[in-house]
Design an enzyme around this catalytic site. Structure first.
Site, PDB file in Angstrom:
ATOM      1  N   HIS A   1       0.841  -1.201   0.000  1.00  0.00           N
ATOM      2  CA  HIS A   1       0.000   0.000   0.000  1.00  0.00           C
ATOM      3  C   HIS A   1       0.884   1.262   0.000  1.00  0.00           C
ATOM      4  O   HIS A   1       0.938   2.005   0.976  1.00  0.00           O
ATOM      5  CB  HIS A   1      -0.886  -0.037   1.243  1.00  0.00           C
ATOM      6  CG  HIS A   1      -2.053   0.891   1.233  1.00  0.00           C
ATOM      7  ND1 HIS A   1      -1.964   2.236   0.936  1.00  0.00           N
ATOM      8  CD2 HIS A   1      -3.369   0.658   1.495  1.00  0.00           C
ATOM      9  CE1 HIS A   1      -3.158   2.786   1.039  1.00  0.00           C
ATOM     10  NE2 HIS A   1      -4.030   1.865   1.372  1.00  0.00           N
TER      11      HIS A   1
ATOM     12  N   GLU B   1      -0.620   1.481  -5.557  1.00  0.00           N
ATOM     13  CA  GLU B   1      -0.445   0.289  -4.740  1.00  0.00           C
ATOM     14  C   GLU B   1      -0.493  -0.967  -5.620  1.00  0.00           C
ATOM     15  O   GLU B   1      -1.463  -1.166  -6.342  1.00  0.00           O
ATOM     16  CB  GLU B   1      -1.554   0.226  -3.692  1.00  0.00           C
ATOM     17  CG  GLU B   1      -1.813   1.557  -2.993  1.00  0.00           C
ATOM     18  CD  GLU B   1      -3.182   1.626  -2.342  1.00  0.00           C
ATOM     19  OE1 GLU B   1      -3.749   0.559  -2.020  1.00  0.00           O
ATOM     20  OE2 GLU B   1      -3.697   2.734  -2.173  1.00  0.00           O
TER      21      GLU B   1
END
Length: 279
Positions: free
Chosen positions: A145, A249
């Site tokens: 992330h 991400e």
């Protein structure tokens, strides 16, 4: 060992990692910070860190068995001390998380995660190895992330998403990306599926920019920025910080992966800081 540690390669590149979630909170080349981490981020282990590279496992998004995005980004990891021996000019460090009573109460699976961070002069490589140490297969989704620092989100562009189908988590539906250069001008949360090419982030302006080249072995790319109103609703995020970040991400989130007993797989990304170039 302190919760946060900084490691360098002796060539001007360094990263800082917080053992809560094995979250890389900073990556610098010289004095330039590549990643974004909120000045309001909670770093004491009480919640996931808002910024850097949190690790999503074993579930992306809301999860009926436990916290959103799984437990890996909330758990305490440990440094594998054997991984720091006999380092070469591109050193790497490995951090470990294994199932325990807490994880099995949520998700009754046996696993070992090994997260390796490798430094080069202008490149950061992060690799999450998922090992099934149990007697049964399990399925999971996973994501690195990554929060990138940008000068101004209104000038930021992303290349490499054209012609991909994406799920729009804000407005709903599945669509096809028509733009060669994706810009952000609203609350943005999209899952781009079946990635083919590498992704290039132009973080500065639309005249010239030092690029971030993102390569991965994973099929999906999530692009996220909370924009104005959602930023105001997050206690660990300053109201105006949406202007200085973009999440790009890499992950496997649109379809779960299945791992047989005794098997392992790796989710990796390589971020290379390129030369200044015109878009």
């Amino acid at each position: 060992m302190a919760l946060e540690q900084t490691y360098s390669n002796g060539s001007g590149s360094q990263f800082t990692i917080n053992l809560c979630g094995a979250t890389v909170t900073s990556w610098k080349i010289g004095e330039e910070e590549i990643l974004f981490c909120s000045k309001k981020a909670i770093r004491d282990g009480s919640k996931a860190i808002r910024g850097g590279i949190p690790l999503v496992f074993p579930n992306f998004g809301p999860w009926e068995l436990g916290p959103q995005h799984g437990f890996a980004r909330n758990k305490q990891w440990k440094l594998d001390t054997d991984s720091v021996k006999d380092q070469d000019e591109n050193p790497s460090w490995t951090f470990i998380l294994e199932d325990d009573e807490g994880t099995r109460n949520m998700w009754n699976k046996r696993f070992r995660l090994e997260y390796t961070v490798q430094l080069f002069i202008d490149t950061l490589k992060t690799s999450l190895y998922v090992n099934n140490t149990g007697e049964d297969s399990f399925s999971f989704t996973t994501l690195l992330h990554t929060y990138f620092r940008v000068d101004n989100i209104k000038d930021t562009r992303i290349k490499g998403l054209q012609n991909l189908k994406y799920v729009d988590k804000v407005n709903g539906g599945e669509h096809k990306e028509e733009r060669e250069l994706v810009c952000i001008d609203e609350n943005y949360d999209r899952i781009y599926k079946d990635r083919v090419d590498n992704v290039t982030l132009y973080p500065d302006n639309n005249q010239s920019s030092i690029t971030r080249e993102i390569s991965t072995n994973l099929p999906d790319i999530v692009v996220w920025n909370p924009w104005i109103e959602k930023a105001k609703g997050m206690s660990d995020f300053d109201d105006n910080e949406y202007l200085n970040m973009i999440c790009v991400e890499v992950g496997a989130v649109s379809k779960p992966l299945t791992l047989a007993p005794g098997n392992k797989m790796v989710a990796s990304q390589t971020i290379k800081v390129g030369q200044k170039s015109k878009i």
